[in-house]
Design a protein around this motif. Sequence first.
Motif, PDB file in Angstrom:
ATOM      1  N   THR A  67       0.834  -1.204   0.000  1.00 44.29           N
ATOM      2  CA  THR A  67       0.000   0.000   0.000  1.00 44.29           C
ATOM      3  C   THR A  67       0.870   1.256   0.000  1.00 44.29           C
ATOM      4  O   THR A  67       0.609   2.218  -0.727  1.00 44.29           O
ATOM      5  CB  THR A  67      -0.940   0.010   1.219  1.00 44.29           C
TER       6      THR A  67
ATOM      7  N   ARG B 150      -7.248   6.664  13.527  1.00 48.12           N
ATOM      8  CA  ARG B 150      -8.241   7.724  13.444  1.00 48.12           C
ATOM      9  C   ARG B 150      -8.285   8.585  14.697  1.00 48.12           C
ATOM     10  O   ARG B 150      -8.436   9.813  14.622  1.00 48.12           O
ATOM     11  CB  ARG B 150      -9.617   7.105  13.160  1.00 48.12           C
TER      12      ARG B 150
ATOM     13  N   LEU C 236      -2.665   8.336   6.273  1.00 47.24           N
ATOM     14  CA  LEU C 236      -3.290   7.034   6.102  1.00 47.24           C
ATOM     15  C   LEU C 236      -3.609   6.457   7.476  1.00 47.24           C
ATOM     16  O   LEU C 236      -2.701   6.131   8.244  1.00 47.24           O
ATOM     17  CB  LEU C 236      -2.352   6.089   5.332  1.00 47.24           C
TER      18      LEU C 236
ATOM     19  N   GLU D  34      -8.839   2.561   9.786  1.00 49.29           N
ATOM     20  CA  GLU D  34      -9.944   2.807   8.863  1.00 49.29           C
ATOM     21  C   GLU D  34      -9.753   2.080   7.523  1.00 49.29           C
ATOM     22  O   GLU D  34     -10.729   1.680   6.879  1.00 49.29           O
ATOM     23  CB  GLU D  34     -10.074   4.304   8.596  1.00 49.29           C
ATOM     24  N   GLU D  35      -8.493   1.939   7.111  1.00 47.19           N
ATOM     25  CA  GLU D  35      -8.217   1.350   5.791  1.00 47.19           C
ATOM     26  C   GLU D  35      -7.854  -0.129   5.886  1.00 47.19           C
ATOM     27  O   GLU D  35      -7.289  -0.686   4.943  1.00 47.19           O
ATOM     28  CB  GLU D  35      -7.077   2.126   5.120  1.00 47.19           C
ATOM     29  N   ARG D  36      -8.182  -0.768   7.003  1.00 46.38           N
ATOM     30  CA  ARG D  36      -7.771  -2.151   7.212  1.00 46.38           C
ATOM     31  C   ARG D  36      -8.299  -3.080   6.116  1.00 46.38           C
ATOM     32  O   ARG D  36      -7.604  -3.976   5.640  1.00 46.38           O
ATOM     33  CB  ARG D  36      -8.225  -2.637   8.590  1.00 46.38           C
TER      34      ARG D  36
ATOM     35  N   SER E  10      -9.161  -2.392   2.911  1.00 45.63           N
ATOM     36  CA  SER E  10      -8.491  -2.202   1.618  1.00 45.63           C
ATOM     37  C   SER E  10      -7.046  -2.674   1.673  1.00 45.63           C
ATOM     38  O   SER E  10      -6.528  -3.238   0.697  1.00 45.63           O
ATOM     39  CB  SER E  10      -8.557  -0.731   1.196  1.00 45.63           C
ATOM     40  N   ILE E  11      -6.371  -2.464   2.812  1.00 47.75           N
ATOM     41  CA  ILE E  11      -4.988  -2.925   2.956  1.00 47.75           C
ATOM     42  C   ILE E  11      -4.936  -4.449   2.892  1.00 47.75           C
ATOM     43  O   ILE E  11      -4.027  -5.038   2.293  1.00 47.75           O
ATOM     44  CB  ILE E  11      -4.376  -2.413   4.281  1.00 47.75           C
TER      45      ILE E  11
END
Length: 596
Positions: free
Chosen positions: A16, A80, A94, A98-100, A102-103
């Motif tokens: 990422t 966050r 990043l 929150e992006e767990r 998509s990662i």
Amino acid sequence: MTYRELDRRSNQLARTLMSYGLKPDSLVAVCFERSLEMIVSMLAILKAGAGYLPIDPSYPSERIQLILEDANPSVILTQRALAAKLQQASVPILCVDEERVSIAKEDPGRLASVACVDDLAYVIYTSGSTGKPKGVMVTHHNVGRLLKSTESWFKFDSTDVWTLFHSSAFDFSVWEIWGCLLTGGRLICVPYWVARSPRDFYGLLAKEQVTVLNQTPAAFYQIIQVEDSGLVEPLALRYVIFGGEALNFVNLRPWFDRHGDRKPQLINMYGITETTVHVTYRPVTTQDSLTETRSLIGTPIPDLRLYLLDSQLRPVLPGVAGELYVGGAGVARGYLNRPQLTAERFVADPFAGQPGALMYKSGDLARLLDNGDIEYLGRGDMQVKIRGFRIELGEIEATLVEHPGVQQAVVSARRDGPGEQKLVAYFVKGAAGSPTARDLRDFLRATLPEHMIPYAYVQLDALPLTVNGKIDRAVLPPPTVAIPAEPDATATQLEREIVDIWCQTLGKQRIGLGDNFFDLGGDSLLLATVHTNVREKLKIEISITDLFEFPTVRSLARHLGTKSSAEPSFIDAQRRAQKQRAAFARKHVGRIRGTS
């Protein structure tokens, strides 16, 4: 978290990160509570070929912005709950929580190696004498050789259990994290408030059967106090490794009386951020605690060279004090974006016998003893260490004079009473009148981290000078601590009991119900003693965070009076995670409101 999961998750996050155009010597900032997510993020950054830039979330927003503007990282990794402190930065943010999802879609497989040994592994910022913090650039080679060159002493392996006790922005954490992971051990990420409560941390050492403990001397003295209070549990420690500040061997006597000096073995390691964490090695014995009053730091790590030199860079004779210079494989690349300062402190090594070799000018004074041991004598300049943090007094002074009510300012580190060395600010008032101690404290907190905030403020008509016209720090008066109020006849039984605990801890004969613990000379170490006594003498369970939030006898008594039941003294970290996150956010997100 297993090593397999750590590997897979860091690979996914590394892929990422690569979308941000990282290349060797790029920097990625990390701002997390001490957590598994922080470790995953650091490893992912290294796998992506960049270096990590640790940001302590307890730092004021202005200091964080100074670091980010100077380092100019490619991206910031955070969570966050802490993102609000970073929003002003003109850098992509990043939030890994929150992006767990998509990662997790990225390939978890192994990545091709990107960085080489001479590329940056991390940049850690230390206090700067000009009022601007400076970033120390450390390479993969600097860190790798530290662990390799000390391997024969420690023989760390997969059976060892380590604690990540220190802030990621303090270089002791480098030894804790990578010393553990590169030898296959188990790493326990100690929550912030557990680290601030000696009793809870001692319980964690026993519960997790920790074998490798890294501590500043001041923090370890608190562990000794916990045992002195009667709480002695079975420990599995193999090593206690000291660093960060001078060690007083005499203070270790109670520990040796209970545990001896074989298991665990206590090791004193002098170190400098610019020479990669540790520089020397010296085992400490029971005999040292009985007979030795000097601060002995031992001998250099095998791949380092130590020189004791005079002002002309000439070696001093054994027994004569000289400035300590360090050469060899641990010397960092220099200071980020500070070529002039780098040239001043990272100088040519005329003793190395090889062109281009550098040595670091430490500013520390020491002398060589007849037996080959080195005695540490303290700083030779304006730098001090408080609770293991290296502090340039000039940075605090430069910030103080920016206040419109301050014309001149001097800061001194003093030990006028019980507890640790404390910072005292002296100032001459400016055109805007006479600021109060609270005014100046609040002003500094907007810029400086908590360990750099003086506890006392003394207004002078003029700063004392020597015959040479320099400020005479030796004659600066001790601070006049707030005079406690007369005893209040209406005090409740609980308030009188708290007063007794405070008087014993602070060495006072009387304390008023409205007096502030910190204005009376208290500090975080003494507060830990209060914490222990409240729990043991009053039989009331209380979080150390509450003692920070209720710093007067009256407010603390009212708070304790509302507690209808007690919590266990140590609760599993997973069960307390939600409470700790809430306390952390309350303390560190937005404006810092804590006391000194």
